[in-house]
Design a protein around this motif. Structure first.
Motif, short mmCIF file in Angstrom:
data_model
loop_
_atom_site.label_atom_id
_atom_site.label_comp_id
_atom_site.label_asym_id
_atom_site.label_seq_id
_atom_site.Cartn_x
_atom_site.Cartn_y
_atom_site.Cartn_z
N ARG A 122 0.99 -1.22 0.44
CA ARG A 122 0.09 0.02 0.07
C ARG A 122 1.09 1.07 0.30
N VAL A 123 2.12 1.14 -0.38
CA VAL A 123 3.01 2.55 0.25
C VAL A 123 3.56 2.45 -1.53
N ILE A 124 3.43 3.94 -1.86
CA ILE A 124 3.50 4.22 -3.66
C ILE A 124 4.24 5.51 -3.56
N GLY A 125 4.84 5.49 -4.43
CA GLY A 125 5.78 7.27 -4.49
C GLY A 125 4.99 8.34 -4.13
N THR A 126 5.83 9.40 -4.33
CA THR A 126 4.92 10.58 -4.13
C THR A 126 4.02 10.79 -4.78
N ASP A 127 5.10 10.41 -5.88
CA ASP A 127 3.77 11.33 -7.56
C ASP A 127 2.39 9.82 -7.62
N GLY A 128 2.50 9.27 -6.84
CA GLY A 128 1.89 7.74 -7.16
C GLY A 128 1.85 7.01 -8.09
N SER A 129 2.78 7.26 -8.64
CA SER A 129 3.71 6.05 -8.76
C SER A 129 3.65 4.42 -8.13
N LEU A 130 3.14 3.37 -8.65
CA LEU A 130 4.14 2.09 -8.30
C LEU A 130 5.19 1.85 -7.65
N THR A 131 6.26 2.16 -7.07
CA THR A 131 7.79 1.84 -6.91
C THR A 131 7.89 0.52 -5.96
N GLY A 132 9.30 0.64 -6.25
CA GLY A 132 10.26 -1.26 -6.19
C GLY A 132 8.76 -1.54 -4.81
N TYR A 133 9.14 -2.81 -5.18
CA TYR A 133 8.18 -4.48 -4.10
C TYR A 133 8.88 -5.12 -4.59
N ALA A 134 9.14 -6.13 -3.68
CA ALA A 134 10.16 -7.21 -3.08
C ALA A 134 9.42 -8.60 -4.30
N GLY A 135 8.18 -8.55 -4.58
CA GLY A 135 7.05 -9.58 -4.51
C GLY A 135 7.15 -9.11 -6.42
N GLY A 136 7.66 -8.18 -7.26
CA GLY A 136 7.44 -8.03 -8.29
C GLY A 136 6.34 -6.74 -8.11
N LEU A 137 6.55 -5.93 -9.35
CA LEU A 137 5.73 -4.70 -9.47
C LEU A 137 4.22 -5.17 -9.92
N TRP A 138 3.94 -6.57 -10.82
CA TRP A 138 2.72 -7.04 -11.31
C TRP A 138 2.16 -7.13 -9.75
N ARG A 139 2.35 -7.72 -9.11
CA ARG A 139 1.41 -8.64 -8.21
C ARG A 139 1.45 -7.28 -6.70
N LYS A 140 1.75 -5.84 -6.81
CA LYS A 140 1.88 -5.00 -5.83
C LYS A 140 0.28 -4.33 -6.81
N LYS A 141 0.68 -3.79 -8.57
CA LYS A 141 -0.65 -4.17 -8.78
C LYS A 141 -2.03 -4.61 -8.75
N TRP A 142 -1.88 -6.14 -8.52
CA TRP A 142 -2.64 -7.03 -8.39
C TRP A 142 -3.84 -6.72 -6.78
N LEU A 143 -2.50 -6.47 -6.12
CA LEU A 143 -2.72 -6.83 -4.56
C LEU A 143 -4.00 -5.02 -4.95
N LEU A 144 -3.10 -3.83 -5.09
CA LEU A 144 -4.11 -2.83 -4.96
C LEU A 144 -5.67 -3.02 -5.69
N GLU A 145 -5.54 -3.54 -6.86
CA GLU A 145 -6.74 -3.41 -7.88
C GLU A 145 -7.46 -4.65 -6.62
N HIS A 146 -6.78 -5.38 -5.97
CA HIS A 146 -8.09 -6.12 -5.62
C HIS A 146 -8.67 -5.96 -4.44
N GLU A 147 -7.83 -4.73 -3.43
CA GLU A 147 -8.67 -4.04 -2.86
C GLU A 147 -9.44 -2.80 -2.78
#
Length: 156
Positions: A122-147
Motif C-alpha cells: 500500500r506504499v507508493i511513490g509521492t507522485d502516485g507511481s508503483l515503486t519498488g516491490y520485492a514480490g514484483g510490481l505486477w503483484r503490487k498492482k494486483w493487490l492494490l486492484e484487489h483491495e
C-alpha cells in the motif's frame, strides 16, 4: 517453527510460525503446495484464503516478525494503512516522526517479512507511481486492484 505452502492467485505462499505467532509470509513463482497444514498455521491460512476470495479486509492472527527496533516501528506504521488506501513513503516517514528517514523507511518496508498482512504493497511513490516491490510490481498492482474494486459507472 512450522512451515506450510499454499497456492494463491499470486503464486506459492510460504507461511512460517509457531505458538508465538507468524514470523514469515512470502510468495514465489515456484514451490510445492503442502499436503498438511500445521495447527499453529491454520488460522493464518484460513484468513489469507479469505482475503484472496474477497471475504476479508484485515487480519487478526498473532504476528511475530523478526527485525530491528526501527523495522518493527515501520511495520507497525504499515499496519495502520487502511484496506483500500495507499500512502507514500514520504507520508509514512512523516507519520513516524522523521521526514529525513525516508530512505530508511523504504528499506525497512522492503524487508517486511509478512507479505500482504503487513501491507507494504500500500506504499507508493509521492507522485502516485508503483515503486519498488520485492514480490514484483505486477503483484503490487494486483493487490492494490484487489483491495480497490472498481465501481461500475451508471449509463443513466
Amino acid at each position: 517453527m512450522e512451515t506450510t505452502y499454499i497456492k494463491t492467485p499470486l503464486g506459492i505462499t510460504q507461511i512460517t510460525g509457531d505458538e508465538n505467532g507468524i514470523a514469515v509470509i512470502s510468495v514465489s513463482d515456484e514451490g510445492v503446495v503442502s499436503a498438511d497444514i500445521p495447527f499453529v498455521l491454520q488460522e493464518a491460512v484460513t484468513q489469507l484464503n479469505d482475503y484472496f476470495e474477497g471475504k476479508r479486509t484485515s487480519f487478526d492472527f498473532k504476528l511475530n516478525p523478526k527485525g530491528t527496533e526501527f523495522q518493527q516501528k515501520v511495520w507497525k506504521g504499515l499496519l495502520e494503512i487502511p484496506f483500500g488506501k495507499t500512502c507514500s513513503y514520504m507520508d509514512l516517514s512523516k507519520k513516524l516522526g522523521d521526514v529525513k528517514a525516508i530512505r530508511a523507511v523504504a528499506s525497512a518496508n522492503g524487508k517486511n517479512p509478512l507479505w500482504i498482512v503487513v501491507p507494504c504493497h500500500r506504499v507508493i511513490g509521492t507522485d502516485g507511481s508503483l515503486t519498488g516491490y520485492a514480490g514484483g510490481l505486477w503483484r503490487k498492482k494486483w493487490l492494490l486492484e484487489h483491495e480497490t474494486p472498481s465501481t461500475q459507472q451508471s449509463l443513466f
